[in-house]
Design a protein around this motif. Structure first.
Motif, short mmCIF file in Angstrom:
data_model
loop_
_atom_site.label_atom_id
_atom_site.label_comp_id
_atom_site.label_asym_id
_atom_site.label_seq_id
_atom_site.Cartn_x
_atom_site.Cartn_y
_atom_site.Cartn_z
N ALA A 76 55.53 68.07 78.80
CA ALA A 76 56.02 67.82 80.16
C ALA A 76 57.26 68.65 80.45
CB ALA A 76 56.31 66.34 80.35
N THR A 77 58.18 68.71 79.49
CA THR A 77 59.40 69.50 79.67
C THR A 77 59.07 70.98 79.81
OG1 THR A 77 60.71 67.87 78.47
CG2 THR A 77 61.63 70.09 78.64
N GLU A 79 56.26 72.30 80.82
CA GLU A 79 55.57 72.51 82.09
C GLU A 79 56.57 72.50 83.26
OE1 GLU A 79 51.58 70.87 84.34
OE2 GLU A 79 52.70 69.48 83.07
N ARG A 80 57.51 71.61 83.22
CA ARG A 80 58.48 71.45 84.30
C ARG A 80 59.50 72.60 84.33
NH1 ARG A 80 59.91 66.85 82.78
NH2 ARG A 80 61.76 67.43 81.62
N GLU A 81 59.93 73.07 83.16
CA GLU A 81 61.04 74.01 83.11
C GLU A 81 60.65 75.48 82.99
OE1 GLU A 81 63.62 72.64 80.00
OE2 GLU A 81 64.18 70.83 81.11
#
Length: 188
Positions: A76-77, A79-81
């Protein structure tokens, strides 16, 4: 048994220490290591370990859930960053290799694969990871940065890559070299 959120802070800290130690010890010595060795690595007594985890199966399931939750958070990190899907996959695979998640999977999954796959609490977090990797793989294909023959299942296999570092080489150096070669091979 109370949920993690319901535990007192010292009990929650003990639980977290035990899970972190279990993952480390499983990674280094396999899933059949003694419960005393895990308690010692966690800096708690065997009684404390057994109050939190009544048997090896409960400990392994909790360690697997913690491990999979951490993977989900890493994905998730990334993908987000990360600015692109390929860079998100790159960041995620590097984190998996640096954390030696392949060694933990190799220690836990061979003998408990069916149990882990059947556990509803683990199924949800596994599905989250699988969906995220599939989405990133599709997006990287769509923007032309990932070879078209690379599947999300291939990325899943690469998550558990185990890298050998020679005695005179720091592990991060070995990870960087292997991942640089590997990631170059994933590009079209």
């Amino acid at each position: 048994m109370r949920t993690t959120a319901e535990l007192r802070s010292d009990a929650r800290n003990n639980r977290d220490q035990i899970l972190a130690a279990a993952q480390l010890v499983f990674r280094e010595q396999g899933a059949n290591v003694s419960m005393k060795d895990i308690a010692d690595a966690a800096g708690v007594g065997v009684g404390t370990l057994y109050r939190r985890f009544p048997d090896r199966g409960a400990l392994i399931t909790a360690a697997a859930h913690s491990y999979l939750s951490a993977l989900s958070d890493l994905a998730a990190t990334a993908e987000r960053e990360a600015p692109t899907p390929f860079e998100a996959l790159t960041r995620f695979l590097r984190a998996c290799a640096e954390l030696r998640l392949g060694a933990l999977a190799a220690a836990i999954e061979p003998t408990l694969h069916a149990d882990i796959k059947a556990d509803p609490a683990l199924a949800e977090v596994r599905a989250t990871i699988t969906d995220r990797i599939a989405r990133l793989t599709t997006q990287a294909h769509d923007d032309g940065t990932l070879r078209p023959d690379v599947t999300s299942a291939d990325i899943g296999r690469l998550m558990t890559l185990q890298i050998y570092a020679t005695p005179d080489e720091p592990y991060p150096t070995a990870v960087n070299r292997v991942l640089d070669l590997l990631l170059d091979g994933l590009r079209p």
